[in-house]
Write an enzyme that holds these catalytic residues in place. Structure first.
Site, short mmCIF file in Angstrom:
data_model
loop_
_atom_site.label_atom_id
_atom_site.label_comp_id
_atom_site.label_asym_id
_atom_site.label_seq_id
_atom_site.Cartn_x
_atom_site.Cartn_y
_atom_site.Cartn_z
N CYS A 100 0.86 -1.19 0.00
CA CYS A 100 0.00 0.00 0.00
C CYS A 100 0.89 1.24 0.00
O CYS A 100 1.87 1.29 0.77
CB CYS A 100 -0.89 -0.01 1.24
SG CYS A 100 -2.01 1.39 1.34
N HIS B 299 -9.19 -4.01 -1.45
CA HIS B 299 -8.16 -3.20 -0.78
C HIS B 299 -8.48 -1.71 -0.89
O HIS B 299 -8.48 -0.99 0.13
CB HIS B 299 -6.79 -3.50 -1.41
CG HIS B 299 -5.67 -2.67 -0.88
ND1 HIS B 299 -4.59 -3.19 -0.21
CD2 HIS B 299 -5.44 -1.31 -0.91
CE1 HIS B 299 -3.77 -2.22 0.14
NE2 HIS B 299 -4.25 -1.07 -0.28
N GLU B 300 -8.82 -1.26 -2.10
CA GLU B 300 -9.07 0.18 -2.28
C GLU B 300 -10.33 0.62 -1.55
O GLU B 300 -10.36 1.70 -0.94
CB GLU B 300 -9.15 0.53 -3.77
CG GLU B 300 -7.87 0.29 -4.56
CD GLU B 300 -6.62 0.83 -3.90
OE1 GLU B 300 -6.69 1.88 -3.22
OE2 GLU B 300 -5.56 0.19 -4.04
N HIS C 224 -10.07 1.41 2.11
CA HIS C 224 -9.58 2.75 2.44
C HIS C 224 -10.74 3.72 2.71
O HIS C 224 -10.59 4.68 3.47
CB HIS C 224 -8.73 3.31 1.30
CG HIS C 224 -7.32 2.81 1.27
ND1 HIS C 224 -6.41 3.07 2.25
CD2 HIS C 224 -6.65 2.07 0.34
CE1 HIS C 224 -5.24 2.52 1.94
NE2 HIS C 224 -5.36 1.89 0.79
NI NI Z 1 -3.72 0.97 -0.09
#
Ligand code: NI
Length: 180
Positions: free
Chosen positions: A102, A144-145, A148
């Site tokens: 990341c 994953h995104e 966030h």
């Molecule tokens: Ni990330």
């Protein structure tokens, strides 16, 4: 366009829940996406979420490069996608362990369990609907995104913290996740 500064783990913008985009026609949103694309292309990486550039809005960009595809049917290479106000739905309970890094956690990588197959929906910058069912790396990068946007970084998804490491050490002492 501009290359934006990346927020690193510990910055509060990475812990908060991002706000939905209320008005897709606002020029600031299109400038934000253009700047995020320029930033990701400059630094590298498969994806970027708006909170990582200090903007607490539900916007992510990602792509699936040819060399990352798993070879499974619903994991084709995917050109750059900008996704606004995304929703993710797992398509099965199956989880897969895979390596992630990341830009907000520089120098490290970790093995993270993710849903193997997901459906995701959201809006494209032109207001059209994106609705895709995917697996493999594509499913991983989207999870994953989108994490966030809910204040979640990949180490918080890890179940075995021994598999958090410096990228350089991981290259020196490779681990096969199939046997880890
Ligand atoms: Ni990330």
């Amino acid at each position: 366009m501009a290359i934006l500064k990346i927020a690193r783990m510990g910055h509060p913008v990475l812990r908060r829940v991002a706000d939905p985009v209320a008005n897709l026609t606002a020029p600031e949103i299109h400038k934000l996406i253009a700047d995020m694309v320029e930033t990701m292309n400059d630094i590298g990486g498969a994806g970027l979420a708006a909170p990582q550039v200090h903007v607490p809005l539900r916007v992510v960009i990602f792509h699936v490069p040819e060399h990352r595809i798993s070879g499974r049917p619903d994991d084709p290479a995917q050109p750059l996608t900008a996704l606004i106000n995304p929703i993710i739905e797992p398509l099965s309970e199956d989880m897969e362990l895979g390596w992630e890094g990341c830009l907000s956690v520089p120098g490290l990588k970790g093995a993270v369990p993710r849903y193997a197959r997901i459906r995701y929906r959201g809006l494209a910058p032109d207001g059209s609907t994106i609705d895709r069912s995917v697996e493999g790396f594509h499913a991983r990068v989207v999870q994953h995104e989108c994490d966030h946007l809910d204040g979640m970084l990949y180490p918080q998804r890890m179940t075995d913290m021994r598999l958090l490491m410096f990228v350089e050490e991981g290259a020196r002492y490779p681990i096969d996740l199939a046997t880890a």
